[in-house]
Design a protein around this motif. Structure first.
Motif, mmCIF file in Angstrom:
data_model
loop_
_atom_site.group_PDB
_atom_site.id
_atom_site.type_symbol
_atom_site.label_atom_id
_atom_site.label_comp_id
_atom_site.label_asym_id
_atom_site.label_seq_id
_atom_site.Cartn_x
_atom_site.Cartn_y
_atom_site.Cartn_z
ATOM 1 N N LEU A 9 0.801 -1.271 -0.088
ATOM 2 C CA LEU A 9 -0.253 0.186 -0.267
ATOM 3 C C LEU A 9 0.901 1.171 0.027
ATOM 4 N N GLY A 10 1.902 1.134 0.871
ATOM 5 C CA GLY A 10 2.952 2.391 0.786
ATOM 6 C C GLY A 10 3.675 2.588 -0.765
ATOM 7 N N ILE A 11 3.905 1.379 -1.274
ATOM 8 C CA ILE A 11 4.340 1.894 -2.822
ATOM 9 C C ILE A 11 3.337 2.253 -3.703
ATOM 10 N N ALA A 12 2.152 1.663 -3.463
ATOM 11 C CA ALA A 12 0.923 2.235 -4.273
ATOM 12 C C ALA A 12 0.670 3.706 -3.993
ATOM 13 N N ALA A 13 0.678 3.896 -2.732
ATOM 14 C CA ALA A 13 0.580 5.605 -2.314
ATOM 15 C C ALA A 13 1.751 6.567 -3.043
ATOM 16 N N ALA A 14 2.970 6.057 -2.828
ATOM 17 C CA ALA A 14 3.875 7.017 -3.303
ATOM 18 C C ALA A 14 3.894 6.929 -4.885
ATOM 19 N N ALA A 15 3.513 5.911 -5.481
ATOM 20 C CA ALA A 15 3.349 6.072 -7.081
ATOM 21 C C ALA A 15 2.411 6.701 -7.454
ATOM 22 N N TRP A 16 1.198 6.691 -6.484
ATOM 23 C CA TRP A 16 -0.101 7.327 -6.981
ATOM 24 C C TRP A 16 0.514 9.048 -6.920
ATOM 25 N N ILE A 17 1.046 9.585 -5.722
ATOM 26 C CA ILE A 17 1.562 10.825 -5.313
ATOM 27 C C ILE A 17 2.514 11.212 -6.339
ATOM 28 N N GLY A 18 3.441 10.475 -6.728
ATOM 29 C CA GLY A 18 4.326 10.634 -7.929
ATOM 30 C C GLY A 18 3.864 11.137 -9.359
ATOM 31 N N ALA A 19 2.595 10.152 -9.516
ATOM 32 C CA ALA A 19 2.051 10.577 -11.005
ATOM 33 C C ALA A 19 1.344 11.758 -10.745
ATOM 34 N N VAL A 20 0.608 12.197 -9.654
ATOM 35 C CA VAL A 20 -0.054 13.505 -9.245
ATOM 36 C C VAL A 20 0.872 14.588 -9.549
ATOM 37 N N ILE A 21 2.088 14.663 -9.073
ATOM 38 C CA ILE A 21 3.180 15.456 -9.090
ATOM 39 C C ILE A 21 3.614 15.698 -10.266
#
Length: 67
Positions: A9-21
């Motif tokens: 879940l942490g990896i998925a959240a980090a990837a999502w935040i990276g995509a948003v940025i």
């Protein structure tokens, strides 16, 4: 198993935040507003986390008071 779930879940959240940025940077003139909002939310989240971890009263009630 629980640790693996949180890790994924942490990896998925980090990837999502990276995509948003990355998306905000891609639409740059208007993206500055989104980056500012995301930065503000991040700063407030860190403040809340720091306050909770350093609050001795909350720790006392969590450890000594039963429902």
């Amino acid at each position: 198993m629980e640790v693996i779930g949180y890790f994924l879940l942490g990896i998925a959240a980090a990837a999502w935040i990276g995509a948003v940025i990355f998306g905000f940077i891609k639409i740059m003139p208007a993206g500055i507003l989104g980056l500012a909002a995301l930065l503000g939310i991040g700063i407030l989240f860190i403040k809340v986390l720091k306050d909770r971890l350093s609050n001795k009263e909350d720790d006392y009630y969590e450890n000594n008071i039963k429902d």
